[in-house]
Scaffold this motif. Structure first.
Motif, PDB file in Angstrom:
ATOM      1  N   ALA A 154       0.842  -1.208   0.000  1.00  0.00           N
ATOM      2  CA  ALA A 154       0.000   0.000   0.000  1.00  0.00           C
ATOM      3  C   ALA A 154       0.876   1.258   0.000  1.00  0.00           C
ATOM      4  O   ALA A 154       0.619   2.201  -0.760  1.00  0.00           O
ATOM      5  N   ALA A 155       1.928   1.264   0.815  1.00  0.00           N
ATOM      6  CA  ALA A 155       2.800   2.446   0.898  1.00  0.00           C
ATOM      7  C   ALA A 155       3.528   2.681  -0.414  1.00  0.00           C
ATOM      8  O   ALA A 155       3.817   3.821  -0.778  1.00  0.00           O
ATOM      9  N   GLN A 156       3.847   1.580  -1.128  1.00  0.00           N
ATOM     10  CA  GLN A 156       4.509   1.746  -2.442  1.00  0.00           C
ATOM     11  C   GLN A 156       3.560   2.372  -3.460  1.00  0.00           C
ATOM     12  O   GLN A 156       3.979   3.092  -4.345  1.00  0.00           O
ATOM     13  N   VAL A 157       2.273   2.075  -3.335  1.00  0.00           N
ATOM     14  CA  VAL A 157       1.298   2.585  -4.316  1.00  0.00           C
ATOM     15  C   VAL A 157       1.030   4.074  -4.080  1.00  0.00           C
ATOM     16  O   VAL A 157       0.890   4.845  -5.031  1.00  0.00           O
ATOM     17  N   GLY A 158       0.987   4.527  -2.841  1.00  0.00           N
ATOM     18  CA  GLY A 158       0.757   5.952  -2.583  1.00  0.00           C
ATOM     19  C   GLY A 158       0.709   6.261  -1.101  1.00  0.00           C
ATOM     20  O   GLY A 158       0.454   5.376  -0.277  1.00  0.00           O
ATOM     21  N   SER A 159       0.918   7.539  -0.777  1.00  0.00           N
ATOM     22  CA  SER A 159       1.020   7.947   0.635  1.00  0.00           C
ATOM     23  C   SER A 159      -0.289   7.753   1.387  1.00  0.00           C
ATOM     24  O   SER A 159      -0.280   7.466   2.588  1.00  0.00           O
ATOM     25  N   ASP A 160      -1.441   7.939   0.706  1.00  0.00           N
ATOM     26  CA  ASP A 160      -2.699   7.787   1.445  1.00  0.00           C
ATOM     27  C   ASP A 160      -3.431   6.491   1.074  1.00  0.00           C
ATOM     28  O   ASP A 160      -4.646   6.427   1.105  1.00  0.00           O
ATOM     29  N   VAL A 161      -2.640   5.448   0.773  1.00  0.00           N
ATOM     30  CA  VAL A 161      -3.237   4.121   0.539  1.00  0.00           C
ATOM     31  C   VAL A 161      -3.299   3.291   1.845  1.00  0.00           C
ATOM     32  O   VAL A 161      -4.354   2.720   2.153  1.00  0.00           O
ATOM     33  N   PRO A 162      -2.205   3.249   2.655  1.00  0.00           N
ATOM     34  CA  PRO A 162      -2.240   2.370   3.834  1.00  0.00           C
ATOM     35  C   PRO A 162      -3.391   2.652   4.798  1.00  0.00           C
ATOM     36  O   PRO A 162      -3.888   1.740   5.454  1.00  0.00           O
ATOM     37  N   LEU A 163      -3.861   3.895   4.880  1.00  0.00           N
ATOM     38  CA  LEU A 163      -4.950   4.204   5.822  1.00  0.00           C
ATOM     39  C   LEU A 163      -6.153   3.313   5.577  1.00  0.00           C
ATOM     40  O   LEU A 163      -6.893   2.972   6.505  1.00  0.00           O
ATOM     41  N   PHE A 164      -6.344   2.890   4.297  1.00  0.00           N
ATOM     42  CA  PHE A 164      -7.522   2.082   3.964  1.00  0.00           C
ATOM     43  C   PHE A 164      -7.350   0.621   4.407  1.00  0.00           C
ATOM     44  O   PHE A 164      -8.271  -0.168   4.280  1.00  0.00           O
ATOM     45  N   LEU A 165      -6.156   0.268   4.901  1.00  0.00           N
ATOM     46  CA  LEU A 165      -5.978  -1.055   5.505  1.00  0.00           C
ATOM     47  C   LEU A 165      -6.262  -0.996   7.005  1.00  0.00           C
ATOM     48  O   LEU A 165      -6.154  -1.999   7.699  1.00  0.00           O
ATOM     49  N   VAL A 166      -6.570   0.191   7.511  1.00  0.00           N
ATOM     50  CA  VAL A 166      -6.910   0.350   8.931  1.00  0.00           C
ATOM     51  C   VAL A 166      -8.399   0.714   9.054  1.00  0.00           C
ATOM     52  O   VAL A 166      -9.171   0.019   9.685  1.00  0.00           O
ATOM     53  N   GLY A 167      -8.801   1.804   8.419  1.00  0.00           N
ATOM     54  CA  GLY A 167     -10.202   2.243   8.455  1.00  0.00           C
ATOM     55  C   GLY A 167     -10.579   2.917   9.766  1.00  0.00           C
ATOM     56  O   GLY A 167      -9.850   2.841  10.752  1.00  0.00           O
ATOM     57  N   GLY A 168     -11.711   3.630   9.763  1.00  0.00           N
ATOM     58  CA  GLY A 168     -12.137   4.377  10.946  1.00  0.00           C
ATOM     59  C   GLY A 168     -11.338   5.661  11.068  1.00  0.00           C
ATOM     60  O   GLY A 168     -10.996   6.287  10.074  1.00  0.00           O
ATOM     61  N   ALA A 169     -11.018   6.047  12.308  1.00  0.00           N
ATOM     62  CA  ALA A 169     -10.172   7.231  12.542  1.00  0.00           C
ATOM     63  C   ALA A 169      -8.718   6.753  12.579  1.00  0.00           C
ATOM     64  O   ALA A 169      -8.387   5.845  13.341  1.00  0.00           O
ATOM     65  N   VAL A 170      -7.867   7.334  11.732  1.00  0.00           N
ATOM     66  CA  VAL A 170      -6.497   6.814  11.543  1.00  0.00           C
ATOM     67  C   VAL A 170      -5.507   7.974  11.592  1.00  0.00           C
ATOM     68  O   VAL A 170      -5.621   8.924  10.802  1.00  0.00           O
ATOM     69  N   LEU A 171      -4.543   7.904  12.487  1.00  0.00           N
ATOM     70  CA  LEU A 171      -3.483   8.915  12.514  1.00  0.00           C
ATOM     71  C   LEU A 171      -2.489   8.602  11.402  1.00  0.00           C
ATOM     72  O   LEU A 171      -2.025   7.459  11.288  1.00  0.00           O
ATOM     73  N   GLY A 172      -2.176   9.595  10.564  1.00  0.00           N
ATOM     74  CA  GLY A 172      -1.197   9.416   9.491  1.00  0.00           C
ATOM     75  C   GLY A 172      -0.008  10.327   9.732  1.00  0.00           C
ATOM     76  O   GLY A 172      -0.187  11.529   9.916  1.00  0.00           O
ATOM     77  N   VAL A 173       1.201   9.748   9.781  1.00  0.00           N
ATOM     78  CA  VAL A 173       2.423  10.548   9.923  1.00  0.00           C
ATOM     79  C   VAL A 173       3.413  10.090   8.851  1.00  0.00           C
ATOM     80  O   VAL A 173       3.033   9.381   7.921  1.00  0.00           O
ATOM     81  N   GLY A 174       4.691  10.481   8.971  1.00  0.00           N
ATOM     82  CA  GLY A 174       5.658  10.200   7.905  1.00  0.00           C
ATOM     83  C   GLY A 174       5.253  11.032   6.701  1.00  0.00           C
ATOM     84  O   GLY A 174       5.022  12.232   6.821  1.00  0.00           O
ATOM     85  N   ARG A 175       5.096  10.403   5.527  1.00  0.00           N
ATOM     86  CA  ARG A 175       4.537  11.141   4.384  1.00  0.00           C
ATOM     87  C   ARG A 175       3.031  10.890   4.273  1.00  0.00           C
ATOM     88  O   ARG A 175       2.422  11.171   3.245  1.00  0.00           O
ATOM     89  N   GLY A 176       2.463  10.358   5.353  1.00  0.00           N
ATOM     90  CA  GLY A 176       1.026  10.063   5.400  1.00  0.00           C
ATOM     91  C   GLY A 176       0.794   8.560   5.356  1.00  0.00           C
ATOM     92  O   GLY A 176      -0.314   8.083   5.589  1.00  0.00           O
TER      93      GLY A 176
END
Ligand code: C5P
Length: 357
Positions: A147-169
């Motif tokens: 997910a991280a290789q595909v894009g910065s805001d892809v991994p959040l969708f493997l968590v769902g709900g309210a998700v803290l994003g840091v690093g490059r997101g």
């Protein structure tokens, strides 16, 4: 798209709801050595979605075929769903014939992460399809890596709900969920380029890697937002511990006791989306939509929070009641701006509703 998958069985493809996200606060930090910006944001999944249908079976040679109802969706290796499936098959060292159909209901570049969510939906669909042929799923870290290789805001969708994003997101942490909240997403027909929005930010703030002065200030802002988010969502008063006491004393349902909704605590911290500073000056419609979403002074009808989502062009409002949200949709209709009425989607519901049976 029923499929003869051998052994005299007819396999049904897997259809996955590809839920979108909004950002509840987004702070942009310094440019990193890899050219990406460090950032801090709180992602929140919402009920608005595309549908991604995957049919897959093992094959000697891998082939990935994409179709979509939306001519704006690229149907080749530029497509995020194509990328995640290709990476997954490579990592598993499995050849497969894969067909993916993307039924687009959300704008292609709207700041709602729709394309990024499509990548995760395709990955989940692929794993389910190949699972029916005895192929083991990826591990959690493998999935997050793809997910991280595909894009910065892809991994959040493997968590769902309210998700803290840091690093490059892309570095994501599950946060305690907010209650389901009515949400209106306004979809102005304005294109915003995310890389350009980051460049515009850099032009106004010296966020180059060489700028040690900004490095300190930028990093402090990111830490400040992370702390504010954690405090608002994780304090005992937000999690209902004190509210349950108060509710017991007053006889009110805990979620109706004033201040019980952690969203109020979150809004009180002054969360903002830094992209508004560079995106709003591009078109006066942004500010106008924000005012219309915010609504009248009347606290019953006014939005709890209004913001640009990601780098836009979608803006959203969160409301205390479905009636408040419906009134906002009517106000947007009146000014000729398309909108979607939806609600926030907590983690458990996100996963429970994902596969269309
Ligand atoms: O990761 P993603 O492909 O979504 O990023 C698109 C572009 O946005 C990047 O190429 C980069 O220009 C910019 N970006 C950035 N900092 C981030 C995320 C994205 O500069 N944290």
């Amino acid at each position: 798209m029923a499929d003869d998958c051998g052994y005299n069985r007819i396999c049904m493809p897997t259809t996955v709801c590809s839920f979108a996200k909004i950002n509840l606060g987004l702070a942009i930090g310094p440019v990193r050595a890899d050219g990406f910006h460090s950032l801090t944001t709180l992602y929140q999944t919402i009920d608005a979605h595309d549908l991604v249908t995957v049919a897959a079976r093992p094959a000697a040679e891998t082939s990935i075929t994409l179709t979509s109802n939306d001519p704006q969706v690229p149907l080749d290796e530029r497509n995020t769903a194509y990328k995640s499936v290709k990476l997954a098959l490579g990592l598993k060292r499995v050849g497969a014939e894969v067909r993916i159909h993307i039924d687009k209901r959300l704008p292609v570049q709207g700041g709602l992460g729709a394309g990024s969510a499509n990548a995760v939906a395709a990955l989940i669909g692929l794993e389910r399809e190949l699972g029916a042929h005895g192929i083991a799923p990826l591990s959690g870290p493998e999935r997050l890596g793809i997910a991280a290789q595909v894009g910065s805001d892809v991994p959040l969708f493997l968590v769902g709900g309210a998700v803290l994003g840091v690093g490059r997101g892309e570095e994501v942490y599950p946060m305690p969920d907010l209650p389901v909240t009515p949400c209106v997403v306004a979809l102005p027909e304005i294109g915003v380029s995310t890389p350009q929005a980051f460049r515009d930010w850099d032009a106004r703030h010296d966020s180059s890697p060489q700028s040690t002065l900004t490095e300190g200030a930028g990093s402090d802002r990111l830490k400040g937002l992370s702390r504010a988010l954690s405090a608002a969502l994780c304090e005992p008063h937000s999690s209902g511990v004190f509210q349950e006491d108060l509710a017991a004393k007053t006889g009110s349902p805990a979620n109706l006791v004033a201040g019980a909704n952690p969203l109020h605590a979150l809004v009180r911290t002054g969360i903002e989306n830094d992209f508004e500073e560079v995106v709003f000056p591009q078109n006066p419609l942004f500010g106008e939509i924000k005012r219309v979403l915010a609504g009248p002074e009347d606290p019953e009808a006014a939005a709890l929070y209004v913001s640009l989502s990601g780098s836009g062009s979608a803006l959203f409002g969160l409301y205390g009641t479905p009636d408040g949200a419906r009134a906002a949709v009517a106000r947007l209709d009146g000014m000729g701006v398309r909108s979607v009425m939806t609600e926030t989607m907590p983690r458990e519901r996100y996963w429970r509703s994902m596969i269309v049976e």
